[in-house]
Design a protein around this motif. Sequence first.
Motif, PDB file in Angstrom:
ATOM      1  N   VAL A  74       0.816  -1.207   0.000  1.00 37.22           N
ATOM      2  CA  VAL A  74       0.000   0.000   0.000  1.00 37.22           C
ATOM      3  C   VAL A  74       0.854   1.263   0.000  1.00 37.22           C
ATOM      4  O   VAL A  74       0.332   2.355  -0.011  1.00 37.22           O
ATOM      5  CB  VAL A  74      -0.953   0.018   1.214  1.00 37.22           C
ATOM      6  N   SER A  75       2.155   1.124   0.063  1.00 31.94           N
ATOM      7  CA  SER A  75       3.015   2.304   0.051  1.00 31.94           C
ATOM      8  C   SER A  75       3.977   2.270  -1.124  1.00 31.94           C
ATOM      9  O   SER A  75       5.189   2.252  -0.952  1.00 31.94           O
ATOM     10  CB  SER A  75       3.804   2.380   1.365  1.00 31.94           C
ATOM     11  N   PRO A  76       3.452   2.221  -2.342  1.00 28.56           N
ATOM     12  CA  PRO A  76       4.348   2.157  -3.485  1.00 28.56           C
ATOM     13  C   PRO A  76       5.053   3.481  -3.709  1.00 28.56           C
ATOM     14  O   PRO A  76       4.619   4.518  -3.214  1.00 28.56           O
ATOM     15  CB  PRO A  76       3.385   1.862  -4.648  1.00 28.56           C
ATOM     16  N   HIS A  77       6.132   3.425  -4.448  1.00 31.13           N
ATOM     17  CA  HIS A  77       6.785   4.664  -4.846  1.00 31.13           C
ATOM     18  C   HIS A  77       5.892   5.351  -5.873  1.00 31.13           C
ATOM     19  O   HIS A  77       5.472   4.741  -6.848  1.00 31.13           O
ATOM     20  CB  HIS A  77       8.148   4.370  -5.465  1.00 31.13           C
ATOM     21  N   VAL A  78       5.567   6.599  -5.637  1.00 32.45           N
ATOM     22  CA  VAL A  78       4.751   7.340  -6.589  1.00 32.45           C
ATOM     23  C   VAL A  78       5.508   8.586  -7.011  1.00 32.45           C
ATOM     24  O   VAL A  78       6.370   9.093  -6.286  1.00 32.45           O
ATOM     25  CB  VAL A  78       3.379   7.737  -5.991  1.00 32.45           C
ATOM     26  N   THR A  79       5.166   9.079  -8.177  1.00 29.41           N
ATOM     27  CA  THR A  79       5.801  10.288  -8.682  1.00 29.41           C
ATOM     28  C   THR A  79       5.278  11.491  -7.906  1.00 29.41           C
ATOM     29  O   THR A  79       4.202  11.441  -7.292  1.00 29.41           O
ATOM     30  CB  THR A  79       5.481  10.474 -10.170  1.00 29.41           C
ATOM     31  N   PRO A  80       6.006  12.590  -7.925  1.00 27.84           N
ATOM     32  CA  PRO A  80       5.514  13.811  -7.255  1.00 27.84           C
ATOM     33  C   PRO A  80       4.152  14.252  -7.777  1.00 27.84           C
ATOM     34  O   PRO A  80       3.320  14.761  -7.017  1.00 27.84           O
ATOM     35  CB  PRO A  80       6.600  14.840  -7.573  1.00 27.84           C
ATOM     36  N   GLN A  81       3.927  14.029  -9.083  1.00 27.18           N
ATOM     37  CA  GLN A  81       2.646  14.436  -9.678  1.00 27.18           C
ATOM     38  C   GLN A  81       1.486  13.626  -9.089  1.00 27.18           C
ATOM     39  O   GLN A  81       0.441  14.169  -8.724  1.00 27.18           O
ATOM     40  CB  GLN A  81       2.683  14.270 -11.201  1.00 27.18           C
ATOM     41  N   VAL A  82       1.683  12.300  -8.991  1.00 27.60           N
ATOM     42  CA  VAL A  82       0.629  11.450  -8.433  1.00 27.60           C
ATOM     43  C   VAL A  82       0.423  11.788  -6.964  1.00 27.60           C
ATOM     44  O   VAL A  82      -0.714  11.817  -6.469  1.00 27.60           O
ATOM     45  CB  VAL A  82       0.977   9.959  -8.616  1.00 27.60           C
TER      46      VAL A  82
ATOM     47  N   LEU B  66     -10.607  18.428 -10.302  1.00 22.37           N
ATOM     48  CA  LEU B  66      -9.282  17.984  -9.859  1.00 22.37           C
ATOM     49  C   LEU B  66      -8.184  18.772 -10.553  1.00 22.37           C
ATOM     50  O   LEU B  66      -7.235  19.250  -9.919  1.00 22.37           O
ATOM     51  CB  LEU B  66      -9.107  16.493 -10.164  1.00 22.37           C
ATOM     52  N   GLN B  67      -8.323  18.919 -11.860  1.00 22.70           N
ATOM     53  CA  GLN B  67      -7.311  19.620 -12.642  1.00 22.70           C
ATOM     54  C   GLN B  67      -7.210  21.076 -12.204  1.00 22.70           C
ATOM     55  O   GLN B  67      -6.108  21.631 -12.059  1.00 22.70           O
ATOM     56  CB  GLN B  67      -7.668  19.539 -14.131  1.00 22.70           C
ATOM     57  N   SER B  68      -8.357  21.674 -11.950  1.00 24.85           N
ATOM     58  CA  SER B  68      -8.372  23.068 -11.496  1.00 24.85           C
ATOM     59  C   SER B  68      -7.739  23.193 -10.111  1.00 24.85           C
ATOM     60  O   SER B  68      -6.975  24.124  -9.846  1.00 24.85           O
ATOM     61  CB  SER B  68      -9.814  23.583 -11.448  1.00 24.85           C
ATOM     62  N   GLY B  69      -8.030  22.229  -9.242  1.00 22.77           N
ATOM     63  CA  GLY B  69      -7.472  22.258  -7.900  1.00 22.77           C
ATOM     64  C   GLY B  69      -5.964  22.142  -7.890  1.00 22.77           C
ATOM     65  O   GLY B  69      -5.296  22.633  -6.965  1.00 22.77           O
ATOM     66  N   LEU B  70      -5.412  21.512  -8.927  1.00 24.96           N
ATOM     67  CA  LEU B  70      -3.961  21.379  -9.054  1.00 24.96           C
ATOM     68  C   LEU B  70      -3.353  22.524  -9.858  1.00 24.96           C
ATOM     69  O   LEU B  70      -2.132  22.528 -10.102  1.00 24.96           O
ATOM     70  CB  LEU B  70      -3.619  20.036  -9.712  1.00 24.96           C
ATOM     71  N   ALA B  71      -4.206  23.448 -10.295  1.00 28.78           N
ATOM     72  CA  ALA B  71      -3.754  24.617 -11.072  1.00 28.78           C
ATOM     73  C   ALA B  71      -3.033  24.190 -12.344  1.00 28.78           C
ATOM     74  O   ALA B  71      -1.988  24.748 -12.711  1.00 28.78           O
ATOM     75  CB  ALA B  71      -2.863  25.516 -10.214  1.00 28.78           C
ATOM     76  N   LEU B  72      -3.622  23.207 -13.047  1.00 29.33           N
ATOM     77  CA  LEU B  72      -3.041  22.706 -14.295  1.00 29.33           C
ATOM     78  C   LEU B  72      -3.922  23.120 -15.466  1.00 29.33           C
ATOM     79  O   LEU B  72      -5.140  22.918 -15.439  1.00 29.33           O
ATOM     80  CB  LEU B  72      -2.919  21.177 -14.249  1.00 29.33           C
TER      81      LEU B  72
ATOM     82  N   ARG C 197      -4.721  19.733 -20.266  1.00 26.68           N
ATOM     83  CA  ARG C 197      -5.528  18.544 -19.974  1.00 26.68           C
ATOM     84  C   ARG C 197      -4.769  17.251 -20.283  1.00 26.68           C
ATOM     85  O   ARG C 197      -4.845  16.286 -19.529  1.00 26.68           O
ATOM     86  CB  ARG C 197      -6.826  18.591 -20.777  1.00 26.68           C
ATOM     87  N   LYS C 198      -4.026  17.248 -21.388  1.00 23.04           N
ATOM     88  CA  LYS C 198      -3.288  16.048 -21.766  1.00 23.04           C
ATOM     89  C   LYS C 198      -2.211  15.719 -20.735  1.00 23.04           C
ATOM     90  O   LYS C 198      -2.035  14.558 -20.346  1.00 23.04           O
ATOM     91  CB  LYS C 198      -2.646  16.228 -23.139  1.00 23.04           C
ATOM     92  N   SER C 199      -1.499  16.739 -20.279  1.00 21.79           N
ATOM     93  CA  SER C 199      -0.457  16.526 -19.279  1.00 21.79           C
ATOM     94  C   SER C 199      -1.064  16.003 -17.977  1.00 21.79           C
ATOM     95  O   SER C 199      -0.515  15.096 -17.344  1.00 21.79           O
ATOM     96  CB  SER C 199       0.295  17.830 -19.003  1.00 21.79           C
ATOM     97  N   PHE C 200      -2.217  16.555 -17.593  1.00 16.58           N
ATOM     98  CA  PHE C 200      -2.884  16.096 -16.374  1.00 16.58           C
ATOM     99  C   PHE C 200      -3.263  14.618 -16.499  1.00 16.58           C
ATOM    100  O   PHE C 200      -3.039  13.828 -15.581  1.00 16.58           O
ATOM    101  CB  PHE C 200      -4.138  16.940 -16.124  1.00 16.58           C
ATOM    102  N   ARG C 201      -3.802  14.273 -17.643  1.00 16.33           N
ATOM    103  CA  ARG C 201      -4.244  12.887 -17.847  1.00 16.33           C
ATOM    104  C   ARG C 201      -3.063  11.923 -17.844  1.00 16.33           C
ATOM    105  O   ARG C 201      -3.112  10.863 -17.194  1.00 16.33           O
ATOM    106  CB  ARG C 201      -5.016  12.775 -19.160  1.00 16.33           C
ATOM    107  N   GLU C 202      -1.988  12.273 -18.563  1.00 20.06           N
ATOM    108  CA  GLU C 202      -0.868  11.348 -18.727  1.00 20.06           C
ATOM    109  C   GLU C 202       0.048  11.271 -17.496  1.00 20.06           C
ATOM    110  O   GLU C 202       0.586  10.215 -17.189  1.00 20.06           O
ATOM    111  CB  GLU C 202      -0.031  11.761 -19.953  1.00 20.06           C
ATOM    112  N   ARG C 203       0.246  12.406 -16.811  1.00 23.74           N
ATOM    113  CA  ARG C 203       1.230  12.438 -15.719  1.00 23.74           C
ATOM    114  C   ARG C 203       0.605  12.292 -14.335  1.00 23.74           C
ATOM    115  O   ARG C 203       1.301  11.935 -13.372  1.00 23.74           O
ATOM    116  CB  ARG C 203       2.023  13.737 -15.783  1.00 23.74           C
ATOM    117  N   TYR C 204      -0.681  12.554 -14.232  1.00 24.19           N
ATOM    118  CA  TYR C 204      -1.340  12.507 -12.924  1.00 24.19           C
ATOM    119  C   TYR C 204      -2.394  11.397 -12.861  1.00 24.19           C
ATOM    120  O   TYR C 204      -2.304  10.483 -12.036  1.00 24.19           O
ATOM    121  CB  TYR C 204      -2.028  13.850 -12.619  1.00 24.19           C
TER     122      TYR C 204
END
Length: 340
Positions: free
Chosen positions: A255-263, A279-285, A288-295
Amino acid sequence: MSGYQPPYTITTEILNQVAQISEAVGRLTTLTDRARTLRLRRINRIRTIRGSLAIEGNTLSEDQITAIFDGKRVIAPPREVQEVKNALTAYDRFHAWKPGSETDLLQAHEMLMAGLINEAGAYRSGGVGVMAGEQVIHMAPPAERVPKLMADLLTWLNATNVHPLITSSVFHYEFEFIHPFADGNGRMGRLWQSLILAEWHPLFADIPVESSVFEHQAEYYRAIEESTERSDSERFISFMLRMILETLTTSTPQVSPHVTPQVAELLVALKGEMGRATLQSGLALSDRKSFRERYLKPALADDLIEMTIPNKPNSRLQKYRLTEKGQAWLRENAGNSPKD
């Protein structure tokens, strides 16, 4: 019918270990059922194989075993590569075998040792000993006694009503004492204990107990030696139960995997059920493509979040929420218990 009864003592410590393991299994069942993706099962399978073969001197790393799993070429000693390939083949058949079947036992050995020894899939024809490094810690019974000893052991296994946690450990020790094969006895004993446990609870099909045994390899051999000296497998039973409990509490749920800073940012931002735009707005992103692929996609792939409408991934009403695994990661890594 044989009346054979392996010599072992059930101590208070062993009973307490059985109770602790049973409680751990109960706690983990729901989480593991939700987290049992192909990716997690594959990770634990690789850890299982690496641990069991490393005890026998195989030097391949988890990365190398993963490459072999993926069909890639690995530069390593041919015998060690063959051992890994054999183990992958054998563990693919895991759910088809019955612990009390001699036919299945011999078939499993044939798969594990194919191309490595001449007597793959057959009981040994000569004498062997249990080795701890360069030291012989046990001389196995004569080869002519092996078929009868194994028949007695399997008959006992099929008839006993002792708790599977104890039964599996007793079988493992007795198997190593008999040492029925010319080679591969250690990996077979560990495989068969896992098979007995998986018949009791399917959770054990995906738990890499062998990895914990490898980390305590000296104790493993010492427990075998002490049990042989005492003509009682109590020491070995207690050791294996400790390894099972350690694996359950440290490795199983992952339950404690290594996750990227974005995740990580996404997990912290996700409160209750939230739509993609929120969610995307809350992260100030803005991308849309970057949010989908990296987060979004990595968090979904790692089972840290889930869709509220999984059968309609593109629904305009789609929202996302933390899974139990995601909540656990947040508690352990962000000190933040998510609120609904």
